[in-house]
Write a protein that holds these residues in place. Sequence first.
Motif, PDB file in Angstrom:
ATOM      1  N   UNK A   1       0.852  -1.276   0.021  1.00 56.90           N
ATOM      2  CA  UNK A   1       0.040   0.057   0.059  1.00 56.90           C
ATOM      3  C   UNK A   1       0.642   1.474   0.134  1.00 56.90           C
ATOM      4  N   UNK A   2       2.323   1.235   0.389  1.00 59.64           N
ATOM      5  CA  UNK A   2       3.082   2.222   0.425  1.00 59.64           C
ATOM      6  C   UNK A   2       4.121   1.903  -0.547  1.00 59.64           C
ATOM      7  N   UNK A   3       4.203   1.226  -1.558  1.00 54.78           N
ATOM      8  CA  UNK A   3       5.085   0.778  -2.778  1.00 54.78           C
ATOM      9  C   UNK A   3       5.874   1.914  -3.188  1.00 54.78           C
ATOM     10  N   UNK A   4       5.160   3.076  -3.513  1.00 56.89           N
ATOM     11  CA  UNK A   4       5.830   4.322  -4.163  1.00 56.89           C
ATOM     12  C   UNK A   4       6.910   4.715  -3.415  1.00 56.89           C
ATOM     13  N   UNK A   5       6.268   5.143  -2.049  1.00 54.26           N
ATOM     14  CA  UNK A   5       7.348   5.551  -1.027  1.00 54.26           C
ATOM     15  C   UNK A   5       8.586   4.578  -0.773  1.00 54.26           C
ATOM     16  N   UNK A   6       8.179   3.316  -0.407  1.00 55.10           N
ATOM     17  CA  UNK A   6       9.297   2.426  -0.297  1.00 55.10           C
ATOM     18  C   UNK A   6      10.483   2.502  -1.529  1.00 55.10           C
ATOM     19  N   UNK A   7       9.852   2.358  -2.566  1.00 54.92           N
ATOM     20  CA  UNK A   7      10.669   2.176  -3.851  1.00 54.92           C
ATOM     21  C   UNK A   7      11.697   3.351  -3.896  1.00 54.92           C
ATOM     22  N   UNK A   8      11.006   4.479  -3.713  1.00 63.89           N
ATOM     23  CA  UNK A   8      11.854   5.654  -3.764  1.00 63.89           C
ATOM     24  C   UNK A   8      13.028   5.884  -2.591  1.00 63.89           C
ATOM     25  N   UNK A   9      12.744   5.315  -1.573  1.00 64.57           N
ATOM     26  CA  UNK A   9      13.578   5.157  -0.386  1.00 64.57           C
ATOM     27  C   UNK A   9      14.830   4.304  -0.849  1.00 64.57           C
ATOM     28  N   UNK A  10      14.484   3.127  -1.261  1.00 66.13           N
ATOM     29  CA  UNK A  10      15.298   2.004  -1.575  1.00 66.13           C
ATOM     30  C   UNK A  10      16.176   2.528  -2.706  1.00 66.13           C
ATOM     31  N   UNK A  11      15.714   3.075  -3.642  1.00 64.56           N
ATOM     32  CA  UNK A  11      16.457   3.604  -4.698  1.00 64.56           C
ATOM     33  C   UNK A  11      17.532   4.646  -4.215  1.00 64.56           C
ATOM     34  N   UNK A  12      16.890   5.539  -3.362  1.00 60.73           N
ATOM     35  CA  UNK A  12      17.884   6.463  -2.845  1.00 60.73           C
ATOM     36  C   UNK A  12      18.798   5.960  -2.234  1.00 60.73           C
ATOM     37  N   UNK A  13      18.799   5.061  -1.294  1.00 63.40           N
ATOM     38  CA  UNK A  13      19.720   4.474  -0.415  1.00 63.40           C
ATOM     39  C   UNK A  13      20.686   3.709  -1.090  1.00 63.40           C
TER      40      UNK A  13
END
Lengths: 479, 260
Positions: free
Chosen positions: A63-75
Motif C-alpha cells: 500500500x506504500x510501494x511508491x514511498x518504499x521504492x523511492x527510499x530503496x533507490x535513494x539508499x
Amino acid sequence: MSEITSAEYKKVAVDSIADPVLQSALESLQSRLGPATQNLYQNLPEGQELRKTAHGYRRKAIDNLDILLEALADNVEKNGGTVHFAATDKEAVDICLNIARDHDVKKVVKGKSMVTEEIGLNHALEEAGIDVAETDLGEFIIQLADEKPTHIVAPAIHKTRQQVGKLFSEKLGTPYTEDPPTLTFDARKALREKFLTADMGITGCNLACAETGHITTVSNEGNIRMSTTLPKVHVAFMGMERIVANLEEQQSILRLMSMGAAGQQIGGYVSYIGGPAAENHCDGPQAFHLIIVDNGRSKILADEEFREMLCCIRCGACLNVCPVYGKIGGQAYGSAYSGPVGAVVTPLLFGVNNAADLCTGETLCGACRQACPLEINLPRMLLALRAKLSEGDAKWGVQPKGKSEKLMFEAWQKIIKRRKVYDLFLKIGYVLQKILPAQDGMIRRLPFPFNGWTNNRNLKPLAAKTFMQRWKEREGGKQ
Amino acid sequence: MPGRTEFIQTIGKALGRGAGNAGDADIFTTTASLEQEALLARIKTRSAAERKQLRGVIEQVAGPLHIDFHPEDNLDDIAGAIGRLILEKDPEWGTEKSVVRWDHPLLSRLHLESLAELDGVTLHTTDCVSGGQGAKVSAAAQRSAIRENVEASFIGITSADYLAAATATLVMRSRPGHARSASLVPSIHIVVIEEEKLLANLEELYTLLKWDPEEQAQGLTNCLSLISGPSKTGDIELVMVHGAHGPRELHLFIVKGEAP
C-alpha cells in the motif's frame, strides 16, 4: 509466453498424470515438504499469529510501494549502486543488455530468479552472444535439458537421478552415475569453472529492505553468494513488489519464507547487498545495478480484488500441498509460476482468457491458503478470476465464456427451487440413465454436453430412492 | 535515472494517490518499542553463565545443520585443532595445501604461522593494507592477489560479527581485510569467534542491527552475510548433499570469555 493455451494445459496434464515417475516424485515432494512446513509454523516461538502479522507488514508495504521504492533507490544510489526502473519485460532485458555491453561481458553466472524467467532474459543474453550459466543445481539441470522449471524452489523435481545421470554423462562428459552426491560434485566442478571466469553475476531479489537500501538473496547452495562476490559486475532483478519497509519486518518474513520454501528455520545463506564493494575492501563486484520491474504488476496493484497477490514472496509452499499441482505437476501451468500461485499470477500477467484453465483447474480446497506463510487468500482470488471468466471484464480484457453454461445453470436454478419439479427431474433421470453405458454399477459415459465430466472418471448413478424418501420411510411413515 | 519518475507515478496512480491518500506516515519505524529496548538491555547485560548456556544451544543445533562444532575453547587448543584439520584434510582441487585467513586480530592471536607442523603449508592473509612498506601496491593488484590466494586455498579461516545460537547463524560484514570469498570459495570453512559474540536468536540480531547506536553508525555495509551451516542442496530427488557450490564443511570454534 504464447504457449499458455487450454489445449496445451489439458495435454500436459493428461501426460503428467500418466507418468508414474513424475507421480512418485510429486508425491515424495508433497509428503515431505508440506508437513515439514506445517510443523515449523506450529512451533513458531511467536505463535501462529506471526503469519497474520507478517501478512500485515507485506500489505502495508504494498500500500506504500511508491514511498518504499523511492527510499530503496535513494539508499542504493547513496551506497554507490545504480537503480533502473523497467516498465516492461523488454525494457528490463534491454537495460541488462546495455550493462553487459558497457562492461564488455562475455560470461554470465546466474542465481535462480523467477522474474528473469518471466521476462525471458536468458534467451536475450544468448542472442547477444553471451554465455549464460544457471548455477542453482536444479536450474543447471533443466538448462542442460533445455526444459522449463516445474517448481518454484525445486525446479528439477520432475527429473530422476537416472535421468540426471544420463544428462550429465551426455552434456558434461562425466562417467554415468546415479548417485546424487557424485552428480552434485560433477555439477560443482563444472560450475566452479564458470564462477571463477564469469564477468557478470545476475540474481533475483527475495525481499528488499527500503530503510537500509539492501536487497536480500537467499540460497542453500551458495551459488548466489558466488554470483554476487566473484564477477566484476552484479545485476539484480526485482519484481517491484518484493520490498518491505523495515529490518524487523524482514526478519519475520525471511524466516517464514524459509519455512514455506524448504521447511527450514532460515535459509543457509542470506545476503544483504546494498551496493558495489567499497574501495578498500578486498573483494566483491566493482559495479552493482538493481533493475526494478513492473511488467504488469501496477495493473494488479490498481485492482483491490487482486492487490493481495503482490504480498506473495514466491516461496512455493502452496505447491507443496496443492492436490492439483500434486497430480499435474508444474509443466502444465505454462509459465515460470506454477501451482496455486501460478494459477492466479499467470492469468493476471499473461492474460486471463489465455490462462483460463489454470484458475478453473484448481479445486478451491483452501490447502494453499493454509500452507502460505503469509496466509494469502488464493482461493478467493481464484474464484474472482472465475467470476471474470464467466461474466467478462473490460478492465482485464476478459471475454466471457459462451452463454450456454450460464443458461444451463439458470435452468438448473429454476428446477431445484421447486421441490415437485426437482423430484420429477430425478425420476426421469433415474429411468433415462439406464440406457447409458455402465460398468460395475457406475456410469462410464455421459452424453454431450456433459461428456467432459466422464472423460477421466466414472459417475455414480442416481439412487432408486431419494434421501427424502428414505428419511420418511425410516421415520416410520410419519408425515 | 531514466524512467524513475514515470514508474513511480504509475504506482501512485494505481494506489489512488492524491488528496487524503499520501501513504502511511508511520511506514518507517524510528523509535524502538519498549520490548525492543528491553531486549537490547538483555543482550548488553548477558552474564557469562548465560553465554555458556548459548554455547550449549549451539552444540545441540550444530549436528542437524551439519556443522562441526569443536569443544576447544582457548586460543592455544584451537590453534592446535586447526593445525590438525589442515594436516588431516585433503585439498579438493589440487595437491598443494594453501590456507587463507582474514586479517583479523583474533585470528592473528592464533599464531598459526608458528605451528611447526604446518611447515609445508602456505598461509595467506586477505590483508588489504599491507603489501610491503613503502612499495604501495595498487588496489587492483592487491585484489587480484587476494583472489588468486583464495582460489588456491582449500581452507578459509574467518571470524564473525555475531553468532545467533538458535539457528547457528554466523553474521559477517564486508570490511577491509575481511574477504567475502574466504568464507565461500575454499572447500572447508573454519570459524573462530569469541563467546561474547553469541546471541540467542535472529530476533536479537535484528534488534541489535536496527536499534543499537554502534550498529546504526556502522550500518549493514554493502554486504552482510548470514551463514547457517555449510553449502547444501536437495535438487536431485530431494536427497540432501553438502557442498553444492560453497564450502562442504563448516568447522566452528568458540573462544571462552576472559575470566572476570
